[in-house]
Design a protein around this motif. Structure first.
Motif, PDB file in Angstrom:
ATOM      1  N   GLU A   1     -28.740 141.486 129.419  1.00 46.45           N
ATOM      2  CA  GLU A   1     -28.595 140.392 130.377  1.00 46.45           C
ATOM      3  C   GLU A   1     -29.748 139.392 130.210  1.00 46.45           C
ATOM      4  O   GLU A   1     -31.012 139.732 130.044  1.00 46.45           O
ATOM      5  CB  GLU A   1     -28.856 141.056 131.985  1.00 46.45           C
ATOM      6  CG  GLU A   1     -27.634 142.192 132.239  1.00 46.45           C
ATOM      7  CD  GLU A   1     -26.614 141.368 133.146  1.00 46.45           C
ATOM      8  OE1 GLU A   1     -27.039 140.268 133.470  1.00 46.45           O
ATOM      9  OE2 GLU A   1     -25.511 141.812 133.076  1.00 46.45           O
ATOM     10  N   ALA A   2     -29.477 137.998 130.396  1.00 45.83           N
ATOM     11  CA  ALA A   2     -30.553 137.035 130.327  1.00 45.83           C
ATOM     12  C   ALA A   2     -31.446 137.075 131.394  1.00 45.83           C
ATOM     13  O   ALA A   2     -31.082 137.072 132.600  1.00 45.83           O
ATOM     14  CB  ALA A   2     -29.817 135.723 130.022  1.00 45.83           C
ATOM     15  N   VAL A   3     -32.740 137.062 131.485  1.00 44.30           N
ATOM     16  CA  VAL A   3     -33.532 136.730 132.224  1.00 44.30           C
ATOM     17  C   VAL A   3     -34.444 135.616 132.300  1.00 44.30           C
ATOM     18  O   VAL A   3     -35.273 135.454 131.142  1.00 44.30           O
ATOM     19  CB  VAL A   3     -34.816 137.810 132.386  1.00 44.30           C
ATOM     20  CG1 VAL A   3     -35.481 137.852 133.484  1.00 44.30           C
ATOM     21  CG2 VAL A   3     -34.023 139.410 132.364  1.00 44.30           C
ATOM     22  N   ALA A   4     -34.242 134.238 132.978  1.00 43.96           N
ATOM     23  CA  ALA A   4     -34.603 133.105 132.764  1.00 43.96           C
ATOM     24  C   ALA A   4     -35.702 132.804 133.607  1.00 43.96           C
ATOM     25  O   ALA A   4     -36.337 131.756 133.044  1.00 43.96           O
ATOM     26  CB  ALA A   4     -33.327 132.099 133.065  1.00 43.96           C
TER      27      ALA A   4
ATOM     28  N   ALA B   1     -43.953 140.724 128.421  1.00 44.66           N
ATOM     29  CA  ALA B   1     -42.776 140.493 127.544  1.00 44.66           C
ATOM     30  C   ALA B   1     -42.205 139.025 127.695  1.00 44.66           C
ATOM     31  O   ALA B   1     -42.166 138.142 126.656  1.00 44.66           O
ATOM     32  CB  ALA B   1     -41.661 141.521 127.562  1.00 44.66           C
ATOM     33  N   PHE B   2     -41.946 138.521 128.754  1.00 44.31           N
ATOM     34  CA  PHE B   2     -41.431 137.282 129.070  1.00 44.31           C
ATOM     35  C   PHE B   2     -42.665 136.294 128.739  1.00 44.31           C
ATOM     36  O   PHE B   2     -42.299 135.563 127.902  1.00 44.31           O
ATOM     37  CB  PHE B   2     -41.311 137.088 130.718  1.00 44.31           C
ATOM     38  CG  PHE B   2     -40.576 135.797 131.016  1.00 44.31           C
ATOM     39  CD1 PHE B   2     -39.147 135.945 131.241  1.00 44.31           C
ATOM     40  CD2 PHE B   2     -41.166 134.611 131.325  1.00 44.31           C
ATOM     41  CE1 PHE B   2     -38.493 134.664 131.415  1.00 44.31           C
ATOM     42  CE2 PHE B   2     -40.770 133.378 131.524  1.00 44.31           C
ATOM     43  CZ  PHE B   2     -39.457 133.377 131.693  1.00 44.31           C
ATOM     44  N   ARG B   3     -44.141 136.622 128.853  1.00 47.02           N
ATOM     45  CA  ARG B   3     -45.068 135.680 128.416  1.00 47.02           C
ATOM     46  C   ARG B   3     -45.244 135.567 126.966  1.00 47.02           C
ATOM     47  O   ARG B   3     -45.406 134.804 126.370  1.00 47.02           O
ATOM     48  CB  ARG B   3     -46.244 136.145 129.223  1.00 47.02           C
ATOM     49  CG  ARG B   3     -46.505 135.936 130.687  1.00 47.02           C
ATOM     50  CD  ARG B   3     -47.335 136.567 131.428  1.00 47.02           C
ATOM     51  NE  ARG B   3     -47.886 136.107 132.691  1.00 47.02           N
ATOM     52  CZ  ARG B   3     -48.312 136.697 133.656  1.00 47.02           C
ATOM     53  NH1 ARG B   3     -49.021 138.003 133.141  1.00 47.02           N
ATOM     54  NH2 ARG B   3     -48.304 136.422 134.831  1.00 47.02           N
ATOM     55  N   MET B   4     -44.982 136.693 126.073  1.00 47.06           N
ATOM     56  CA  MET B   4     -45.135 136.917 124.737  1.00 47.06           C
ATOM     57  C   MET B   4     -43.685 135.982 124.390  1.00 47.06           C
ATOM     58  O   MET B   4     -44.107 135.215 123.415  1.00 47.06           O
ATOM     59  CB  MET B   4     -44.982 138.296 124.447  1.00 47.06           C
ATOM     60  CG  MET B   4     -45.107 138.415 122.716  1.00 47.06           C
ATOM     61  SD  MET B   4     -44.839 140.023 122.312  1.00 47.06           S
ATOM     62  CE  MET B   4     -46.435 140.490 122.284  1.00 47.06           C
ATOM     63  N   ALA B   5     -42.898 136.212 124.785  1.00 46.92           N
ATOM     64  CA  ALA B   5     -41.556 135.254 124.318  1.00 46.92           C
ATOM     65  C   ALA B   5     -41.837 133.816 124.456  1.00 46.92           C
ATOM     66  O   ALA B   5     -41.632 132.988 123.620  1.00 46.92           O
ATOM     67  CB  ALA B   5     -40.214 135.785 125.080  1.00 46.92           C
ATOM     68  N   GLU B   6     -42.382 133.596 125.620  1.00 46.77           N
ATOM     69  CA  GLU B   6     -42.587 132.126 125.819  1.00 46.77           C
ATOM     70  C   GLU B   6     -43.571 131.575 125.021  1.00 46.77           C
ATOM     71  O   GLU B   6     -43.619 130.500 124.318  1.00 46.77           O
ATOM     72  CB  GLU B   6     -43.035 131.843 127.424  1.00 46.77           C
ATOM     73  CG  GLU B   6     -42.137 132.195 128.602  1.00 46.77           C
ATOM     74  CD  GLU B   6     -41.219 130.885 128.807  1.00 46.77           C
ATOM     75  OE1 GLU B   6     -40.680 130.368 127.802  1.00 46.77           O
ATOM     76  OE2 GLU B   6     -41.436 130.275 129.961  1.00 46.77           O
ATOM     77  N   ALA B   7     -44.768 132.289 124.845  1.00 50.04           N
ATOM     78  CA  ALA B   7     -45.944 131.985 123.900  1.00 50.04           C
ATOM     79  C   ALA B   7     -45.346 131.815 122.323  1.00 50.04           C
ATOM     80  O   ALA B   7     -45.748 130.831 121.682  1.00 50.04           O
ATOM     81  CB  ALA B   7     -46.956 132.994 123.974  1.00 50.04           C
ATOM     82  N   SER B   8     -44.381 132.737 121.981  1.00 57.67           N
ATOM     83  CA  SER B   8     -44.053 132.624 120.611  1.00 57.67           C
ATOM     84  C   SER B   8     -43.035 131.855 120.300  1.00 57.67           C
ATOM     85  O   SER B   8     -42.357 131.550 119.025  1.00 57.67           O
ATOM     86  CB  SER B   8     -43.598 134.256 120.182  1.00 57.67           C
ATOM     87  OG  SER B   8     -44.769 134.740 120.139  1.00 57.67           O
TER      88      SER B   8
ATOM     89  N   SER C   1     -36.910 134.604 121.712  1.00 58.14           N
ATOM     90  CA  SER C   1     -36.532 135.642 122.919  1.00 58.14           C
ATOM     91  C   SER C   1     -36.560 137.075 122.630  1.00 58.14           C
ATOM     92  O   SER C   1     -36.777 137.354 121.336  1.00 58.14           O
ATOM     93  CB  SER C   1     -34.828 135.435 123.154  1.00 58.14           C
ATOM     94  OG  SER C   1     -34.494 134.148 123.454  1.00 58.14           O
ATOM     95  N   LEU C   2     -37.105 137.803 123.411  1.00 60.42           N
ATOM     96  CA  LEU C   2     -37.338 139.151 123.193  1.00 60.42           C
ATOM     97  C   LEU C   2     -35.935 140.054 123.837  1.00 60.42           C
ATOM     98  O   LEU C   2     -35.802 139.565 125.050  1.00 60.42           O
ATOM     99  CB  LEU C   2     -38.762 139.559 123.904  1.00 60.42           C
ATOM    100  CG  LEU C   2     -39.786 139.196 123.194  1.00 60.42           C
ATOM    101  CD1 LEU C   2     -41.134 139.745 123.822  1.00 60.42           C
ATOM    102  CD2 LEU C   2     -39.908 139.388 121.823  1.00 60.42           C
TER     103      LEU C   2
ATOM    104  N   LEU D   1     -36.151 136.245 127.820  1.00 60.51           N
ATOM    105  CA  LEU D   1     -35.935 137.561 127.873  1.00 60.51           C
ATOM    106  C   LEU D   1     -34.539 138.021 128.075  1.00 60.51           C
ATOM    107  O   LEU D   1     -33.982 137.350 128.851  1.00 60.51           O
ATOM    108  CB  LEU D   1     -36.799 138.065 128.982  1.00 60.51           C
ATOM    109  CG  LEU D   1     -37.190 139.732 129.250  1.00 60.51           C
ATOM    110  CD1 LEU D   1     -37.821 140.258 127.922  1.00 60.51           C
ATOM    111  CD2 LEU D   1     -38.006 139.912 130.555  1.00 60.51           C
ATOM    112  N   PHE D   2     -33.896 139.052 127.245  1.00 61.29           N
ATOM    113  CA  PHE D   2     -32.713 139.687 127.671  1.00 61.29           C
ATOM    114  C   PHE D   2     -32.985 141.234 127.820  1.00 61.29           C
ATOM    115  O   PHE D   2     -33.848 141.784 127.131  1.00 61.29           O
ATOM    116  CB  PHE D   2     -32.075 139.625 126.378  1.00 61.29           C
ATOM    117  CG  PHE D   2     -31.438 138.083 126.302  1.00 61.29           C
ATOM    118  CD1 PHE D   2     -30.291 137.878 126.634  1.00 61.29           C
ATOM    119  CD2 PHE D   2     -32.180 137.267 125.646  1.00 61.29           C
ATOM    120  CE1 PHE D   2     -29.806 136.583 126.706  1.00 61.29           C
ATOM    121  CE2 PHE D   2     -31.868 135.982 125.643  1.00 61.29           C
ATOM    122  CZ  PHE D   2     -30.486 135.480 125.951  1.00 61.29           C
ATOM    123  N   VAL D   3     -32.787 141.787 128.995  1.00 59.36           N
ATOM    124  CA  VAL D   3     -32.960 143.198 129.474  1.00 59.36           C
ATOM    125  C   VAL D   3     -31.617 143.792 129.155  1.00 59.36           C
ATOM    126  O   VAL D   3     -30.745 143.665 130.261  1.00 59.36           O
ATOM    127  CB  VAL D   3     -33.699 143.335 130.680  1.00 59.36           C
ATOM    128  CG1 VAL D   3     -33.705 144.903 131.080  1.00 59.36           C
ATOM    129  CG2 VAL D   3     -35.028 142.745 130.525  1.00 59.36           C
TER     130      VAL D   3
END
Ligand code: ATP
Ligand code: TPS
Ligand code: MG
Length: 288
Positions: A275-278, A204-211, A214-215, A270-272
């Motif tokens: 919570e932000a996941v940087a 999901a982190f990779r999808m967010a970066e590619a797009s 933020s997911l 990413l936010f889970v």
């Protein structure tokens, strides 16, 4: 150098436009009459499978994991090329290969055979034809879209533990299934799609970066193999489910679960649970 560093360094080499910046599940090659989708994955003894495992399972997994990348692009398999290392139980490998190719109605295009000592590794290139253009990418998620996933996340982890302990069903780990019908059904509707191979959170982190978005994931909404070990399930990998985004108003055309939303890029990809996941560290499996 780990896997992420090496792939980042590869991006500085001359890349084909169809390589999609080495930020996708597969390469996309427009040859005029068809759009080909190409992917390659390797399995290594001790890293991807246990040395004690039935080699028929290894052949199954080798094909299924590659077909999963085709599924994530909505492609229909045309054939596969096998890189085989002799010296294990080659007869069982052949039996498993026959079984998985028949299961998916896929045929061999060729390959290469060598002999070598353990730990052995096996490579496979899968070639598919796109069923829909534009071929879904990891880069198309739009703010406002909904985030979905098929199947159960962490099933492979539980299968791996079942295999090691000898109790329970190891099939989710030993015989993963490629979501080819779902991928093809989804392709015309999704804004982004990928398969989950390295862990839901890392992918999901990779999808967010590619797009460039933020997911935001609601972890309680994710169907996990074991609720009490939700974080292990979300980060272990090997599940080969499809992670995709759909415009909020689009009904999901396959069996899947709504697990979050796409937001404009905030200060983390990413936010889970808010919570932000940087940093991607600890979110999934990285070869090192
Ligand atoms: N050795 C390599 N040479 C060229 N491209 C590579 C190499 N390793 C990875 N890539 C590319 O990097 C991108 C990301 O690869 P990655 O292996 O993470 O994707 P994946 O196949 O979807 O995942 P997984 O291997 O976990 O199934 C892809 O475009 C892939 O083709
Ligand atoms: C014996 C054994 N089997 C599996 C695992 C877990 N594991 C290894 S690679 C990978 C992700 C997919 O690989 P790739 O990115 O190469 O496609 C996962 C989840 C392990 N630690 N040990
Ligand atoms: Mg993939």
């Amino acid at each position: 150098m780990n896997e992420t560093d090496f792939i980042a360094a590869l991006r500085a080499l001359p890349l084909h436009p169809g390589a999609r910046g080495l930020k996708d599940d597969a390469a996309v090659l427009d040859i005029g009459s068809e759009i080909l989708v190409l992917t390659h994955d390797v399995l290594v003894e001790g890293r991807h499978y246990l040395p004690s495992q039935d080699m028929a399972d290894v052949a199954w997994k080798l094909v299924a994991t590659n077909l999963s990348d085709l599924a994530a692009k909505g492609a229909r398999p045309l054939g596969v090329l096998l890189g085989h290392m002799l010296g294990g139980d080659d007869a069982r490998f052949l039996a498993g290969l026959d079984e998985v190719l028949s299961h998916y109605g896929v045929t061999l295009l060729g390959g290469d055979t060598v002999a070598g000592d353990a730990p052995r590794s096996f490579g496979l290139t899968a070639i598919g034809a796109a069923t829909h253009t534009p071929v879904p990418s990891r880069a198309g998620a739009q703010p406002g879209d909904a985030l979905w996933v098929t199947g159960t996340i962490g099933a492979a982890l539980l299968g791996f533990e079942a295999l090691r302990s000898g109790t329970g069903d190891p099939a989710a780990y030993t015989r993963p299934l490629a979501r080819l019908p779902e991928g093809e059904t989804l392709a015309p509707h999704v804004s982004a799609m990928m398969d989950v191979s390295d862990g839901l959170l890392l992918d999901a982190f990779r999808m967010a970066e590619a797009s460039g978005v933020s997911l935001a994931i609601d972890s309680a909404a994710v169907p996990v193999g074991e609720k009490a070990r939700s974080m292990d399930c979300l980060t272990w990998g090997d599940d080969y489910e499809l992670l995709f985004t759909l415009p909020a108003e689009t009904p999901c055309p396959v069996a899947a679960t709504l697990i979050g939303a796409v937001e404009p890029r905030g200060f983390a990809p990413l936010f889970v649970d808010g919570e932000a996941v940087a940093n991607p560290q600890g979110l999934g499996y990285v070869h090192r």
